[in-house]
Design an enzyme around this catalytic site. Structure first.
Site, PDB file in Angstrom:
ATOM      1  N   GLY C 205      37.272 119.469  58.773  1.00 20.11           N
ATOM      2  CA  GLY C 205      37.068 119.530  60.212  1.00 20.11           C
ATOM      3  C   GLY C 205      37.416 120.871  60.808  1.00 20.11           C
ATOM      4  O   GLY C 205      37.390 121.898  60.127  1.00 20.11           O
ATOM      5  N   LEU C 231      30.302 115.096  56.539  1.00 18.67           N
ATOM      6  CA  LEU C 231      30.831 116.411  56.907  1.00 18.67           C
ATOM      7  C   LEU C 231      31.922 116.868  55.919  1.00 18.67           C
ATOM      8  O   LEU C 231      32.876 116.145  55.659  1.00 18.67           O
ATOM      9  CB  LEU C 231      31.411 116.338  58.325  1.00 18.67           C
ATOM     10  N   ASP C 232      31.776 118.065  55.393  1.00 20.13           N
ATOM     11  CA  ASP C 232      32.779 118.683  54.508  1.00 20.13           C
ATOM     12  C   ASP C 232      33.017 117.884  53.226  1.00 20.13           C
ATOM     13  O   ASP C 232      34.039 118.076  52.555  1.00 20.13           O
ATOM     14  CB  ASP C 232      34.126 118.888  55.221  1.00 20.13           C
ATOM     15  N   ALA C 233      32.095 116.985  52.880  1.00 26.41           N
ATOM     16  CA  ALA C 233      32.307 116.170  51.696  1.00 26.41           C
ATOM     17  C   ALA C 233      31.217 116.353  50.641  1.00 26.41           C
ATOM     18  O   ALA C 233      31.155 115.609  49.678  1.00 26.41           O
ATOM     19  CB  ALA C 233      32.411 114.697  52.099  1.00 26.41           C
TER      20      ALA C 233
END
Lengths: 288, 288, 288, 288
Positions: C205, C231-233
């Site tokens: 995040g 997100l971000d994964a």
């Protein structure tokens, strides 16, 4: 210690024979004049019997006028047999960047100065080749093309010294400048930082990546150091390394090495510009 | 490729002049005999014109009896002018660990063998000092105290060679053995791994930590390598480094270096024991 | 395997359920058509029961015409239930670089492409801000200023997709683009690489450097990954880290992080452009 | 500053609200009593408005008797609103090492203490399993087997606290103790260092290596931290990392992680034993 790091500060780098009371005497000098210490770090080399110290304080509220500080500290330093350097954060150092044909360190330094990562002005670029003149133009920096041969070296270096002095250069950065400077030159120009493309003292001299490839090492490095009359043997400021494998060819080593060279050189320059490096003998103290 | 890595496997390490069809020929040899490849990695050194390969396959379901594999592969290798080594995972290699007075690498290796990180048996410990006999006793391993002087070196080495042969030693590990082996010894004992306490080729020879301290480097290293007749110049298997600062004295370098030495030596030994290292010239291919 | 790496090559990235004979079958396909393998690396994920492979061979002397290779390999792949990608080294991929206000990754990528470290063309730059238009101009690259608000996001993304398709973009690089892409966008654009300024999965995040500072970690990192709807994964391609200390403020973390971001992003892009990354599930195989 | 580091020293760790003259006041206290400072390092957290300092000086020639130093410094500390800890190098701290079934950190710590890398005495070992009793026996250290269940936890912890107090334990080291301590326990035992087998705050909680494997990270880490009532969220003393690849299975991560755990835990313990760690809020200053 103080509230805001953004105000003007003074920094003292001090070395002297080790003895009792040094921290107290230096700190008292600042405190009794109303100064606000924002960084203080000390090191004692017990073997050499040397005390080495860096103190930075805010000038706001400091009762001594800036132009008297040096003399006033001199009165304290004399009985301690100390040598010292005094710097003010508002004095922006002027750099000369020396290059040959490779542009990666040059671009990197210019970007960092533009981005204010490095607080300095680039007075000029010197090169023994014409290749990077367009980069100088792009950033609007004077570019001096000074080719070097065995025959003209002495007179060309004299010319370079004149250029550096006229431009009030404080620090020369050899950013992949592939020429050896003469002892006479080095004697006259006190602050020169070089990036050597190996993990010194491994692979001194020419073509370190080719040497590393032949030797079959598993890690390569780069070294940022002050230039002294002994080639590749000056005081080391910073080193870093990267892992390689049997799959890496010489061009791969050169490519991986460029990233190291950029980072190590810029860290060395930054430490110098922040007065965090104290040279003694052939070594450095790098204050955190 | 296969389902479970725990069953018995065979591993081929192959080198030969580079040419078309090598991967296919080797893979076909395994496949046509019903083998299940679980690891295959190849490297071509274009400069040297060499193809180097490691193939590991499961023996379950492989139609060639174990004792015929070598000869059968020989028929393929001959026209390729290949040299090769064949290993079976059920053959547990026997080690001789050589030490002087420092115990850290010895303890580390013994712990790793006990913990099954290293799949090997320690046949014996040899030392030119008596200091570490209690460690040998603690782990119930024969300890041979063989002091070396200039005068007795030849006869003592002869004795050592006899001991190694009698105990069917496959690999000699110099785990901080502070003596130089004679060329005659090295010629007779094919597999010797040494840990050198510097980032080779920096600081060859004696007292590398003292050398590193004097030079003022910012990073120190350790190197695991095969021993050849050139001191500290054998093929490098593994290296690693750790950052130091001006605050670190020689004893600090020694302490930080010990952690490096343990890890680098154990990694080098592990890679060797898993047949992941192929030496060619003075370099190694380390298969992932 | 072959003599020179500079000639045109083809590369196959293959994944299929694990079974016997895969290396042999693929290598035979190349060999029987006269191909010269210059890189072959295989991985078996035993848990997932998957075989994953990268093979690169020289096209000179290969008897299959380029436009038939895909179909011919398809005949082999079908019974193996394999999926594959075929690439030719002469096809220069076209990139779109997306930025917001920070210029360090943009400059870094443009320099690497100019220096031929990355073999690619930059088709265009997209930004939600106007700040970096001068950089685009300096390198003579079309710059699309596409501001994003909650209200206009859907239509602006539609516009972006149109621009990407018209410019035949193969890879989108989010080089510090500080906007979240919609799932709809991600579904339509297959290859997107992002640089996240933390050591994922730590500090997902916003404002990871502020998070790292608050948590008091001693090391910070950066992560180059493919973008997925989480997100971000997405699958991680490359990560690296740098040590920090209590002396480092948030601006210091940001400065140190920029060097990481540049290096990690450029490595991730380079690995992708060389077809060295195979995604499976949420993970990657990165072939050496 | 002084000549030899081997004599007895005193160390002050001080924190107080930031203000002018702090370095001078503390240094004067040492100097005016005839003390010889051998280490002085200061840090100001400008955001928190806190000054944090470590000063170490030789007691030889110091005019204040050891038992008066604390009170004398108290007179200086009071108007500064400072908190402080005073340590003497001749007081050898007593450790309790807590383990479950894994022996690598235990062996490592015991070796380091025996080798005098860590200046401490091991008073006892506590474990919730019987497995490592033989190791305790080997080093002749009392071993307390205290199994923990949900039902008996409160009474068992009471027993543990009694054992720790009776043995005058200064520091508890959780050397892979796989049990969560209750808030009540943590409140009563001030100094507890834990090794967590991940790069916190990534992968808190159980099975971090399995989590790391599933996430497909390219680097794993370990974290040495003080234990607080928030699980895995205490102040971090030291972290380190190691690179992994797609070839590494969970057992490989565990094996590589063990080397990290040993080194990170022993560094954290060493820093604590040398009074180099100052906790403030949820962060630490680690003096160089």
């Amino acid at each position: 210690m103080g509230k805001s790091p953004s105000k003007e500060t003074a920094t003292l780098l001090v070395s002297c024979p080790d003895q009792q009371g040094l921290v107290a005497k230096i700190a008292n000098f600042i405190y009794s004049n109303g100064g606000n210490i924002i960084h203080a770090d000390h090191h004692t080399d017990l073997e050499a019997g040397l005390f080495l110290s860096r103190i930075e304080w805010q000038l706001e509220g400091f009762n001594l006028p800036k132009d008297l500080i040096d003399a006033a500290f001199g009165a304290i330093a004399l009985p301690l047999k100390a040598t010292w350097q005094l710097h003010f954060s508002e004095n922006i150092p002027r750099l000369a960047i020396w290059v040959s044909k490779q542009d990666h360190c040059l671009y990197d330094l210019l970007w960092r100065i533009k981005a204010k990562e490095l607080k300095a002005e680039v007075g000029l670029i010197i090169s023994n080749h014409q290749d990077l003149a367009p980069v100088a133009q792009q950033f609007d920096i004077p570019y001096h093309y000074i080719p070097i041969t065995k025959e003209n070296k002495t007179e060309q270096e004299a010319k370079e010294i004149e250029i550096l002095k006229k431009a009030h250069i404080d620090l020369v950065i050899l950013a992949k400048y592939m020429q050896v400077l003469s002892p006479q030159f080095i004697q006259q120009i006190p602050n020169i930082i070089n990036i050597h493309h190996s993990f010194l003292p491994a692979f001194v001299g020419a073509k370190p990546y080719h040497q590393a490839y032949s030797r079959g090492v598993k890690i390569i490095g780069a070294t940022g150091h002050y230039v002294t009359q002994d080639l590749d043997a000056g005081p080391i400021i910073e080193q870093d390394v990267v892992r390689i494998s049997h799959r890496d060819t010489v061009p791969d080593l050169i490519r991986k090495g460029k990233d190291l060279e950029k980072i190590v050189l810029s860290r060395a320059v930054r430490l110098h510009l922040q007065q965090r490096v104290l040279v003694y003998g052939n070594k450095t103290v790098v204050f955190g």
